[in-house]
Design an enzyme around this catalytic site. Structure first.
Site, PDB file in Angstrom:
ATOM      1  N   LYS A  13      67.092  37.709   3.988  1.00  0.00           N
ATOM      2  CA  LYS A  13      68.787  37.323   4.453  1.00  0.00           C
ATOM      3  C   LYS A  13      69.626  38.540   3.395  1.00  0.00           C
ATOM      4  CE  LYS A  13      68.529  33.652   0.944  1.00  0.00           C
ATOM      5  NZ  LYS A  13      66.967  34.368   0.782  1.00  0.00           N
ATOM      6  N   ARG A  88      71.247  25.823  -1.792  1.00  0.00           N
ATOM      7  CA  ARG A  88      70.416  25.742  -1.454  1.00  0.00           C
ATOM      8  C   ARG A  88      69.773  24.547  -1.741  1.00  0.00           C
ATOM      9  NH1 ARG A  88      69.701  31.100  -3.538  1.00  0.00           N
ATOM     10  NH2 ARG A  88      68.116  31.406  -4.421  1.00  0.00           N
ATOM     11  N   ARG A 127      60.093  44.682  -4.333  1.00  0.00           N
ATOM     12  CA  ARG A 127      61.529  44.855  -4.062  1.00  0.00           C
ATOM     13  C   ARG A 127      62.534  45.470  -5.142  1.00  0.00           C
ATOM     14  NH1 ARG A 127      64.600  39.611  -1.903  1.00  0.00           N
ATOM     15  NH2 ARG A 127      64.309  38.581  -4.304  1.00  0.00           N
ATOM     16  N   ARG A 160      64.597  42.844  -9.970  1.00  0.00           N
ATOM     17  CA  ARG A 160      64.959  42.345 -10.153  1.00  0.00           C
ATOM     18  C   ARG A 160      64.356  41.524 -11.532  1.00  0.00           C
ATOM     19  NH1 ARG A 160      66.966  38.525  -5.327  1.00  0.00           N
ATOM     20  NH2 ARG A 160      66.497  37.012  -6.646  1.00  0.00           N
ATOM     21  N   ARG A 171      60.158  30.139  -6.839  1.00  0.00           N
ATOM     22  CA  ARG A 171      60.645  29.877  -6.625  1.00  0.00           C
ATOM     23  C   ARG A 171      61.418  29.646  -5.141  1.00  0.00           C
ATOM     24  NH1 ARG A 171      62.134  36.160  -7.466  1.00  0.00           N
ATOM     25  NH2 ARG A 171      64.042  35.751  -5.737  1.00  0.00           N
TER      26      ARG A 171
HETATM   27  P1  AMP Z   1      68.694  35.307  -5.104  1.00  0.00           P
HETATM   28  O1  AMP Z   1      69.278  35.971  -4.981  1.00  0.00           O
HETATM   29  O2  AMP Z   1      69.381  34.170  -3.857  1.00  0.00           O
HETATM   30  O3  AMP Z   1      67.429  34.856  -4.817  1.00  0.00           O
HETATM   31  O4  AMP Z   1      68.674  33.735  -6.598  1.00  0.00           O
HETATM   32  C1  AMP Z   1      68.394  34.398  -7.905  1.00  0.00           C
HETATM   33  C2  AMP Z   1      68.507  32.987  -8.745  1.00  0.00           C
HETATM   34  O5  AMP Z   1      69.525  32.816  -8.554  1.00  0.00           O
HETATM   35  C3  AMP Z   1      67.896  31.471  -8.328  1.00  0.00           C
HETATM   36  O6  AMP Z   1      66.860  31.918  -8.127  1.00  0.00           O
HETATM   37  C4  AMP Z   1      68.487  31.018  -8.851  1.00  0.00           C
HETATM   38  O7  AMP Z   1      68.274  30.929 -10.202  1.00  0.00           O
HETATM   39  C5  AMP Z   1      69.766  31.456  -8.552  1.00  0.00           C
HETATM   40  N1  AMP Z   1      70.815  30.571  -7.626  1.00  0.00           N
HETATM   41  C6  AMP Z   1      70.898  31.468  -6.640  1.00  0.00           C
HETATM   42  N2  AMP Z   1      72.038  31.566  -6.143  1.00  0.00           N
HETATM   43  C7  AMP Z   1      71.745  29.328  -6.139  1.00  0.00           C
HETATM   44  C8  AMP Z   1      72.693  28.512  -5.393  1.00  0.00           C
HETATM   45  N3  AMP Z   1      72.904  28.395  -4.628  1.00  0.00           N
HETATM   46  N4  AMP Z   1      72.410  27.580  -6.036  1.00  0.00           N
HETATM   47  C9  AMP Z   1      70.937  27.385  -7.652  1.00  0.00           C
HETATM   48  N5  AMP Z   1      70.839  29.006  -8.593  1.00  0.00           N
HETATM   49  C10 AMP Z   1      70.948  29.743  -7.364  1.00  0.00           C
END
Ligand code: AMP
Length: 215
Positions: A13, A88, A127, A160, A171
């Site tokens: 994404k 999400r 990554r 990360r 996740r």
């Molecule tokens: P991502 O970079 O999108 O994989 O997000 C990393 C982490 O941020 C996720 O595992 C969640 O802990 C938090 N996070 C990101 N976007 C959301 C969302 N829309 N709702 C809740 N937690 C989020």
């Protein structure tokens, strides 16, 4: 154009969103990036979110919706946006619809990128992303020219904190349980488009652009 990119962690994404930004000149709005910036700046919001993010769970809807409302109020969102990592879950999707209805800014399409779980784990463990410009690399498949240095801006590449195998499995579980029901949600609105997310990055990009260009 107002687009949602749906897909499990590691489905591409973020990479695709960055390519879309260059082509369509609308901002990428990634709640993950906004949360990581808050963590790095050690703001109260970042302090609240850090432990939850490191554990692989979702931060509270209230917190994420606050971030989104604020971000959509910025001037550059008026011409459109690409949502990456938001919504999400069902509550976030409904809150987004309510907010966008108020603004008379409906979503044009929700594009779901599909990748098998085993591929996802390998993609995420490899990554690395630039801590300055956010460009994403993979040490196995798309490494930078110089180890740990961003090709684009010379910034340092970082791994990360939540990109370790145990957290990744968590996740992916959260994605299946909480986020994947959104495919049906957008299908019911006749906005869902599903894309196979393995293969060449440029081919996947072409498929996404083909969807957007019909809108
Ligand atoms: P991502 O970079 O999108 O994989 O997000 C990393 C982490 O941020 C996720 O595992 C969640 O802990 C938090 N996070 C990101 N976007 C959301 C969302 N829309 N709702 C809740 N937690 C989020």
């Amino acid at each position: 154009m107002r687009i949602i990119l749906l897909g499990a962690p590691g489905s591409g994404k973020g990479t695709q969103a960055k390519m879309l930004v260059e082509k369509y000149h609308v901002p990428q709005i990634s709640t993950g990036d906004l949360l990581r910036a808050a963590v790095a700046a050690n703001t109260p919001l970042g302090q609240q979110a850090k432990a939850v993010m490191d554990s692989g769970q979702l931060v509270s809807d209230e917190l994420v919706l606050g971030i989104i409302r604020e971000r959509l109020n910025e001037d550059d969102a008026k011409n459109g946006f690409i949502l990456d990592g938001f919504p999400r879950n069902q509550a976030q999707a409904e809150a987004l619809d309510a907010l966008l209805n108020e603004l008379t800014w409906p979503i044009d399409a929700a594009i779901a990128i599909h990748v098998d779980n085993d591929d996802l784990v390998q993609r995420i463990t490899g990554r690395r992303s630039c801590k300055d410009c956010g460009q994403v690399y993979n040490i196995f498949t798309t490494p930078p020219k110089v180890e740990n240095v961003c090709d684009k801006c010379g910034g340092e590449l970082v791994h990360r904190a939540d990109d370790i195998e145990e957290t990744i499995r968590k996740r992916l579980g959260v994605y299946v349980e909480q986020t994947s029901p959104l495919l049906a949600y957008y299908q019911q609105q006749a906005k869902l488009h599903e894309i196979e997310g393995t293969g060449e990055i440029n081919d996947i990009f072409a498929k996404i652009c083909a969807v957007i260009d019909t809108k």
